[in-house]
Design a protein around this motif. Structure first.
Motif, PDB file in Angstrom:
ATOM      1  N   ALA A 186       0.789  -1.019  -0.243  1.00 49.19           N
ATOM      2  CA  ALA A 186      -0.287   0.109  -0.074  1.00 49.19           C
ATOM      3  C   ALA A 186       1.057   1.444   0.081  1.00 49.19           C
ATOM      4  CB  ALA A 186      -1.022   0.289   1.241  1.00 49.19           C
ATOM      5  N   VAL A 187       0.822   2.121  -0.213  1.00 51.46           N
ATOM      6  CA  VAL A 187       1.034   3.803  -0.375  1.00 51.46           C
ATOM      7  C   VAL A 187       0.177   4.948  -1.087  1.00 51.46           C
ATOM      8  CG1 VAL A 187       1.126   3.591  -2.945  1.00 51.46           C
ATOM      9  CG2 VAL A 187       3.541   4.774  -1.642  1.00 51.46           C
ATOM     10  N   GLU A 188       1.036   5.694  -0.401  1.00 49.46           N
ATOM     11  CA  GLU A 188      -0.068   6.842   0.653  1.00 49.46           C
ATOM     12  C   GLU A 188       1.086   7.951  -0.985  1.00 49.46           C
ATOM     13  OE1 GLU A 188      -1.805  10.579   3.195  1.00 49.46           O
ATOM     14  OE2 GLU A 188      -1.788   8.532   3.999  1.00 49.46           O
ATOM     15  N   VAL A 189       0.261   8.507  -1.499  1.00 57.63           N
ATOM     16  CA  VAL A 189       1.298   9.669  -2.841  1.00 57.63           C
ATOM     17  C   VAL A 189       0.466  10.684  -2.803  1.00 57.63           C
ATOM     18  CG1 VAL A 189       1.408   9.891  -4.966  1.00 57.63           C
ATOM     19  CG2 VAL A 189       1.924   7.296  -3.918  1.00 57.63           C
ATOM     20  N   THR A 190       1.467  11.814  -1.690  1.00 55.65           N
ATOM     21  CA  THR A 190       0.669  13.196  -2.556  1.00 55.65           C
ATOM     22  C   THR A 190       1.372  13.794  -3.563  1.00 55.65           C
ATOM     23  OG1 THR A 190       0.105  13.440  -0.056  1.00 55.65           O
ATOM     24  CG2 THR A 190       0.367  15.695  -1.551  1.00 55.65           C
ATOM     25  N   ALA A 191       0.408  14.454  -4.264  1.00 59.93           N
ATOM     26  CA  ALA A 191       1.195  15.391  -5.693  1.00 59.93           C
ATOM     27  C   ALA A 191       0.959  16.412  -5.540  1.00 59.93           C
ATOM     28  CB  ALA A 191       1.069  14.520  -6.626  1.00 59.93           C
ATOM     29  N   SER A 192       2.427  17.366  -5.850  1.00 58.75           N
ATOM     30  CA  SER A 192       1.924  19.243  -5.742  1.00 58.75           C
ATOM     31  C   SER A 192       2.691  19.456  -6.923  1.00 58.75           C
ATOM     32  CB  SER A 192       1.600  19.820  -4.482  1.00 58.75           C
ATOM     33  OG  SER A 192       2.737  19.423  -4.048  1.00 58.75           O
ATOM     34  N   PRO A 193       2.724  20.637  -7.182  1.00 59.93           N
ATOM     35  CA  PRO A 193       3.114  21.461  -8.165  1.00 59.93           C
ATOM     36  C   PRO A 193       4.099  22.278  -7.212  1.00 59.93           C
ATOM     37  CG  PRO A 193       1.339  22.325  -8.641  1.00 59.93           C
ATOM     38  CD  PRO A 193       1.003  21.526  -7.304  1.00 59.93           C
TER      39      PRO A 193
END
Length: 185
Positions: free
Chosen positions: A97-104
């Motif tokens: 499992a993974v929690e991915v956060t993406a922001s520029p």
């Protein structure tokens, strides 16, 4: 005679430098940090990648965007960064499992400065099984490893997306549909 020898040599070199995808497995890494470093698409050195936690696994990807880019382009970059995080981690590591956060990460060309933006921000908390189920909704695969096509080029192995997945991943609409499906899980 020389022509036949040249053809044989060319064929031999081709076989040595380009093995078929069927003969190769996707690359596997013991850690997400090693995977990210090896692929070179993101990096802790330039703040485009951050390991937040190993247990539970939580990471952040910050695609570089340029000042003046429209908001829709920034969102598309964020969607692709999150998808990259989810699918590359599951394909190339043993993560369950993974929690991915993406922001520029904004690169202002006028001031030559880089700044993490507050929006858009995308968070995906995904299990390996959910990622596979979503992929299956879009293309016929039975395993996440089927989303890449490993190719050997000399001593390097490249694990590029298979065409049907690349088409989804690279298009604004396809990436948005994949993200929406992952959020719904």
């Amino acid at each position: 005679m020389k022509t036949n020898m040249f053809k044989a040599l060319t064929l031999s070199l081709f076989v040595i430098f380009c093995q078929s995808a069927a003969a190769l497995e996707p690359q596997h890494f013991d850690s997400v940090e090693t995977m990210v470093e090896e692929f070179g698409d993101y990096s802790a050195d330039n703040d485009t990648f951050k390991l937040i936690s190993t247990s539970p696994l939580e990471v952040a990807f910050h695609p570089m965007v340029l000042s003046g880019e429209p908001a829709s382009s920034q969102l598309d970059s964020v969607n692709r960064a999150a998808l990259y995080g989810v699918y590359r981690i599951f394909i190339h590591t043993n993560a369950k499992a993974v929690e991915v956060t993406a922001s520029p990460l904004l690169h202002d060309l006028h001031t030559d400065t880089v700044k993490l933006l507050d929006s858009p921000v995308l968070r995906l908390k995904v299990t390996r099984d959910d990622a596979l189920a979503v992929a299956k909704d879009f293309i016929p695969v039975s395993d996440l490893s089927e989303l890449v096509e490993p190719q050997k080029l000399g001593t390097m192995q490249l694990d590029g997306w298979v065409k049907p997945f690349a088409k989804l991943y690279a298009s604004e609409q396809g990436a948005e549909e994949l993200v929406t499906a992952l959020k719904a899980r």
